[in-house]
Design an enzyme around this catalytic site. Structure first.
Site, short mmCIF file in Angstrom:
data_model
loop_
_atom_site.label_atom_id
_atom_site.label_comp_id
_atom_site.label_asym_id
_atom_site.label_seq_id
_atom_site.Cartn_x
_atom_site.Cartn_y
_atom_site.Cartn_z
N GLU A 45 40.77 33.49 38.38
CA GLU A 45 41.18 34.38 39.45
C GLU A 45 39.92 34.96 40.08
O GLU A 45 39.15 35.67 39.43
CB GLU A 45 42.07 35.50 38.91
CG GLU A 45 43.39 35.00 38.36
CD GLU A 45 44.18 36.09 37.67
OE1 GLU A 45 43.88 37.29 37.89
OE2 GLU A 45 45.08 35.75 36.88
N ASP A 56 43.61 48.31 40.02
CA ASP A 56 42.40 48.06 39.24
C ASP A 56 41.92 49.32 38.52
O ASP A 56 41.88 50.40 39.10
CB ASP A 56 41.29 47.55 40.17
CG ASP A 56 41.66 46.26 40.86
OD1 ASP A 56 42.43 45.49 40.27
OD2 ASP A 56 41.21 46.03 42.00
#
Length: 254
Positions: A45, A56
């Site tokens: 990824e 995140d």
């Protein structure tokens, strides 16, 4: 057949690695991808850095911020990846937020990804119903698989809908937290893994968030097709650089 679907058919538990493009240094993107494949990683990824990340944790946020400071942009990433298929054969997924894709132009972005050899996207802030109504046909036109996230809080009804519009794998977020914030799985997470496994979805699941060791990789893949590691790999990059990638992968899959 899309490389993601080919990989999912292999009779093994898959290791997917996430990293931020342009980190630690701007020109590290391609060497990291090449070294990950050389060391047995099944999928990669590639994080497209964005200034306002939703899911995140601090480690990935910091790597994205550094990558942006290094000069990473969508155009730079496409330029870096233009010849990637000359040396790399495993599935490559761009993970990022919808804003940069929208700014670039959704169809232009898809077309460029197809030209380069990108296999799919993970776009956490693109709702599945918006995708289904507005973008599914476009993504499929360019043979790009869009991967959706589910969490312990996602209803069974929505999971079934996500499964019905997906044609690759489902990204199973291990807990309701940001990336890099756990150090292992407790009974709550394991019960969730068992519950989703028992739903017998048509798309396999790959578990992410909280996987950093051989133990957590094995725990996750007992109930799913594979596991995704992001924060732990970025910490490894920060402390040892790209020359010691083999040490990291060897510890996850001895």
């Amino acid at each position: 057949m899309n490389r993601i679907n080919q990989k999912l058919q292999e009779n093994k538990k898959l290791l997917s690695i996430y990293f931020s493009a342009g980190y630690p240094n701007l020109e590290d993107t391609v060497p990291i991808i090449q070294k990950l494949e050389e060391n047995g990683v099944d999928m990669i990824e590639i994080g497209l850095p964005f200034s306002d990340p939703l899911a995140d944790g601090p480690t990935i946020q910091a790597s994205s911020t550094q990558a942006l400071k290094n000069g990473m942009t969508t155009e730079v990433l496409f330029s870096q990846l233009k010849d990637i298929r000359k040396t790399v054969s495993i599935p490559l997924i761009i993970m990022g937020y919808f804003n940069p894709i929208l700014q670039y132009g959704v169809e232009a972005f898809c077309k460029k990804c197809q030209e380069i050899g990108i296999d799919g996207f993970i776009i956490p802030d693109l709702p599945v119903d918006v995708y289904h109504d507005n973008y599914k046909a476009l993504f499929e036109k360019y043979d790009l698989i869009n991967v959706f996230l589910i969490t312990p809080q996602t209803s069974d009804e929505r999971i079934r809908f996500i499964d019905s519009v997906s044609n690759g794998f489902i990204y199973m977020v291990s807990s309701s937290s940001v990336t890099g914030s756990q150090s292992g799985f407790g009974n709550a997470e394991l019960d969730y893994f068992k519950r989703i496994s028992a739903m017998k979805l048509k798309n396999p699941q790959i578990i992410g968030f909280g996987i950093s060791t051989n133990k957590t990789f094995n725990q996750a893949t007992e109930y799913a097709k594979g596991a995704i590691i992001g924060s732990a790999f970025i910490k490894h990059l920060k402390s040892t650089g790209i020359e010691k990638i083999h040490n990291f992968t060897k510890n996850i899959q001895p």
